[in-house]
Design a protein around this motif. Structure first.
Motif, PDB file in Angstrom:
ATOM      1  N   CYS A  25       0.874  -1.179   0.000  1.00 31.28           N
ATOM      2  CA  CYS A  25       0.000   0.000   0.000  1.00 31.28           C
ATOM      3  C   CYS A  25       0.907   1.223   0.000  1.00 31.28           C
ATOM      4  O   CYS A  25       2.134   1.112  -0.069  1.00 31.28           O
ATOM      5  CB  CYS A  25      -0.937  -0.003   1.216  1.00 31.28           C
ATOM      6  SG  CYS A  25      -0.105   0.400   2.775  1.00 31.28           S
ATOM      7  N   LEU A  30       3.157   0.402   7.140  1.00 31.48           N
ATOM      8  CA  LEU A  30       2.049  -0.564   7.137  1.00 31.48           C
ATOM      9  C   LEU A  30       2.422  -1.821   6.341  1.00 31.48           C
ATOM     10  O   LEU A  30       2.005  -2.923   6.680  1.00 31.48           O
ATOM     11  CB  LEU A  30       0.783   0.079   6.569  1.00 31.48           C
ATOM     12  CG  LEU A  30       0.087   1.048   7.525  1.00 31.48           C
ATOM     13  CD1 LEU A  30      -0.931   1.906   6.804  1.00 31.48           C
ATOM     14  CD2 LEU A  30      -0.586   0.288   8.653  1.00 31.48           C
ATOM     15  N   VAL A 107      -5.264  -1.146   2.520  1.00 35.59           N
ATOM     16  CA  VAL A 107      -5.783  -1.795   1.309  1.00 35.59           C
ATOM     17  C   VAL A 107      -4.658  -1.812   0.274  1.00 35.59           C
ATOM     18  O   VAL A 107      -3.983  -0.783   0.075  1.00 35.59           O
ATOM     19  CB  VAL A 107      -7.010  -1.007   0.779  1.00 35.59           C
ATOM     20  CG1 VAL A 107      -7.450  -1.517  -0.581  1.00 35.59           C
ATOM     21  CG2 VAL A 107      -8.169  -1.085   1.786  1.00 35.59           C
ATOM     22  N   SER A 112      -7.347  -0.026  -4.171  1.00 37.41           N
ATOM     23  CA  SER A 112      -7.863   1.099  -3.370  1.00 37.41           C
ATOM     24  C   SER A 112      -8.900   1.908  -4.156  1.00 37.41           C
ATOM     25  O   SER A 112      -9.011   1.793  -5.381  1.00 37.41           O
ATOM     26  CB  SER A 112      -6.707   1.989  -2.908  1.00 37.41           C
ATOM     27  OG  SER A 112      -6.115   2.592  -4.016  1.00 37.41           O
ATOM     28  N   ASP A 142      -5.807   5.835  15.446  1.00 34.83           N
ATOM     29  CA  ASP A 142      -4.811   6.909  15.265  1.00 34.83           C
ATOM     30  C   ASP A 142      -4.674   7.067  13.753  1.00 34.83           C
ATOM     31  O   ASP A 142      -3.870   6.363  13.130  1.00 34.83           O
ATOM     32  CB  ASP A 142      -3.456   6.511  15.869  1.00 34.83           C
ATOM     33  CG  ASP A 142      -3.513   6.453  17.381  1.00 34.83           C
ATOM     34  OD1 ASP A 142      -3.976   7.425  17.986  1.00 34.83           O
ATOM     35  OD2 ASP A 142      -3.095   5.420  17.961  1.00 34.83           O
ATOM     36  N   ALA A 147      -5.034   9.660   5.749  1.00 35.73           N
ATOM     37  CA  ALA A 147      -6.239   8.823   5.787  1.00 35.73           C
ATOM     38  C   ALA A 147      -7.384   9.482   6.570  1.00 35.73           C
ATOM     39  O   ALA A 147      -8.494   8.923   6.610  1.00 35.73           O
ATOM     40  CB  ALA A 147      -5.907   7.464   6.400  1.00 35.73           C
ATOM     41  N   PRO A 149      -9.392  11.991   5.848  1.00 37.26           N
ATOM     42  CA  PRO A 149     -10.652  12.178   5.087  1.00 37.26           C
ATOM     43  C   PRO A 149     -11.436  10.877   4.936  1.00 37.26           C
ATOM     44  O   PRO A 149     -12.667  10.869   4.928  1.00 37.26           O
ATOM     45  CB  PRO A 149     -10.183  12.685   3.725  1.00 37.26           C
ATOM     46  CG  PRO A 149      -8.804  13.208   3.960  1.00 37.26           C
ATOM     47  CD  PRO A 149      -8.214  12.411   5.073  1.00 37.26           C
TER      48      PRO A 149
HETATM   49  C1  LIG Z   1      -6.995   4.689   3.595  1.00 37.22           C
HETATM   50  C2  LIG Z   1      -7.436   3.374   2.919  1.00 37.22           C
HETATM   51  C3  LIG Z   1      -7.540   2.263   3.953  1.00 37.22           C
HETATM   52  C4  LIG Z   1      -8.795   3.617   2.269  1.00 37.22           C
HETATM   53  O1  LIG Z   1      -9.248   2.407   1.670  1.00 37.22           O
HETATM   54  P1  LIG Z   1     -10.067   2.458   0.298  1.00 37.22           P
HETATM   55  O2  LIG Z   1     -10.624   1.115   0.032  1.00 37.22           O
HETATM   56  O3  LIG Z   1      -9.219   3.058  -0.744  1.00 37.22           O
HETATM   57  O4  LIG Z   1     -11.229   3.504   0.697  1.00 37.22           O
HETATM   58  P2  LIG Z   1     -12.737   3.589   0.144  1.00 37.22           P
HETATM   59  O5  LIG Z   1     -12.756   3.272  -1.315  1.00 37.22           O
HETATM   60  O6  LIG Z   1     -13.631   2.800   1.033  1.00 37.22           O
HETATM   61  O7  LIG Z   1     -13.006   5.153   0.367  1.00 37.22           O
HETATM   62  C5  LIG Z   1     -14.111   5.682   1.065  1.00 37.22           C
HETATM   63  C6  LIG Z   1     -14.151   7.178   0.886  1.00 37.22           C
HETATM   64  O8  LIG Z   1     -12.968   7.769   1.460  1.00 37.22           O
HETATM   65  C7  LIG Z   1     -12.284   8.536   0.467  1.00 37.22           C
HETATM   66  N1  LIG Z   1     -10.859   8.336   0.663  1.00 37.22           N
HETATM   67  C8  LIG Z   1     -10.202   7.167   0.794  1.00 37.22           C
HETATM   68  N2  LIG Z   1      -8.882   7.393   0.962  1.00 37.22           N
HETATM   69  C9  LIG Z   1      -8.717   8.727   0.925  1.00 37.22           C
HETATM   70  C10 LIG Z   1      -7.598   9.581   1.029  1.00 37.22           C
HETATM   71  N3  LIG Z   1      -6.365   9.109   1.246  1.00 37.22           N
HETATM   72  N4  LIG Z   1      -7.796  10.932   0.928  1.00 37.22           N
HETATM   73  C11 LIG Z   1      -9.033  11.429   0.712  1.00 37.22           C
HETATM   74  N5  LIG Z   1     -10.140  10.671   0.605  1.00 37.22           N
HETATM   75  C12 LIG Z   1      -9.979   9.336   0.714  1.00 37.22           C
HETATM   76  C13 LIG Z   1     -12.720   7.964  -0.865  1.00 37.22           C
HETATM   77  O9  LIG Z   1     -12.601   8.937  -1.890  1.00 37.22           O
HETATM   78  C14 LIG Z   1     -14.151   7.591  -0.592  1.00 37.22           C
HETATM   79  O10 LIG Z   1     -14.972   8.741  -0.706  1.00 37.22           O
HETATM   80  P3  LIG Z   1     -16.449   8.655  -1.369  1.00 37.22           P
HETATM   81  O11 LIG Z   1     -17.258   7.844  -0.407  1.00 37.22           O
HETATM   82  O12 LIG Z   1     -16.876  10.057  -1.481  1.00 37.22           O
HETATM   83  O13 LIG Z   1     -16.250   7.964  -2.678  1.00 37.22           O
HETATM   84  C15 LIG Z   1      -6.439   2.941   1.798  1.00 37.22           C
HETATM   85  O14 LIG Z   1      -6.379   3.943   0.822  1.00 37.22           O
HETATM   86  C16 LIG Z   1      -5.035   2.641   2.301  1.00 37.22           C
HETATM   87  O15 LIG Z   1      -4.753   1.515   2.663  1.00 37.22           O
HETATM   88  N6  LIG Z   1      -4.148   3.651   2.322  1.00 37.22           N
HETATM   89  C17 LIG Z   1      -2.770   3.460   2.752  1.00 37.22           C
HETATM   90  C18 LIG Z   1      -2.667   3.050   4.195  1.00 37.22           C
HETATM   91  C19 LIG Z   1      -3.398   3.965   5.164  1.00 37.22           C
HETATM   92  O16 LIG Z   1      -3.292   5.182   5.093  1.00 37.22           O
HETATM   93  N7  LIG Z   1      -4.153   3.336   6.090  1.00 37.22           N
HETATM   94  C20 LIG Z   1      -4.846   4.024   7.159  1.00 37.22           C
HETATM   95  C21 LIG Z   1      -3.976   3.995   8.367  1.00 37.22           C
HETATM   96  S1  LIG Z   1      -4.682   4.886   9.704  1.00 37.22           S
END
Ligand SMILES: CC(C)(COP(=O)(O)OP(=O)(O)OC[C@H]1O[C@@H](n2cnc3c(N)ncnc32)[C@H](O)[C@@H]1OP(=O)(O)O)[C@@H](O)C(=O)NCCC(=O)NCCS
Length: 181
Positions: A25, A30, A107, A112, A142, A147, A149
């Protein structure tokens, strides 16, 4: 991007013998946690990790880790505490509340932006509200700044304003808002 077929995704708990399939990711820590620390945390009963994958593919699609937590009253954050208490009857108000912490959630970057992170959070919300295996009022996290948003979109709020310039923000979700949804 690889389209997700939610009906074929398999979720299972990590075990000592699990052969963890490749995962990447956007966050290096992570990625490392899954391969270097997840089993160790589990062995020490400090966090339990769940993996999502497809049987036929050599990839980990997503993973998350959970651990017990609690939210404790902070006299410097009375406003937040009042907001948090608003949904709790007077007789059940306390100075701390039981919670489950999302210690890690990630993810695979190939998957994603298709609702999988939301799907995982909804399953956690369901497991700790409707299934009721233990008393647990809140989900905490945390949240990495990048993440935040994503958690806001999923109904999480800030516990404090004091971390607003930090790399991570402490956030919570009230499970009472999900029950029987
Ligand atoms: C953050 C994470 C878990 C989100 O998973 P995902 O499957 O891509 O998220 P979803 O598709 O369910 O997104 C849901 C909503 O959040 C928004 N969103 C997701 N990631 C976002 C980001 N980094 N910035 C802004 N908006 C974001 C999406 O646009 C979506 O909005 P919508 O409902 O208006 O379409 C994934 O991108 C990831 O693993 N990122 C790297 C690791 C990380 O940061 N983990 C969190 C640690 S606290």
């Amino acid at each position: 991007m690889v389209k997700i077929d939610f009906s074929k995704l398999r979720q299972f708990q990590l075990t000592e013998d699990s052969d963890i399939k490749p995962f990447k990711c956007a966050d290096g820590d992570l990625n490392d946690f899954l391969f270097e620390d997840a089993k160790h945390f589990q062995r020490e009963l400090m966090a339990v990790t769940y993996l999502l994958e497809y049987m036929e593919q050599n990839k980990t699609v997503a993973y998350f880790s959970l651990l017990a937590d609690k939210i404790i009253f902070n006299p410097d954050e009375k406003g937040v505490w009042n907001k948090l208490n608003r949904n709790i009857p007077n007789s059940k108000r306390r100075r701390s509340y039981p919670a489950v912490k999302v210690g890690r959630l990630a993810v695979n970057e190939d998957y994603s932006g298709q609702g999988l992170g939301t799907f995982i959070l909804d399953n956690i919300k369901y497991a700790f509200s409707n299934v009721k295996r233990l008393g647990c009022r809140f989900i905490t996290v945390d949240a990495l700044k990048t993440a935040v948003p994503f958690y806001e979109r999923n109904g999480f709020q800030y516990i404090t304003e004091s971390d607003k310039d930090d790399e991570t923000r402490l956030m919570f979700f009230d499970l009472k808002n999900f029950i029987n949804v």
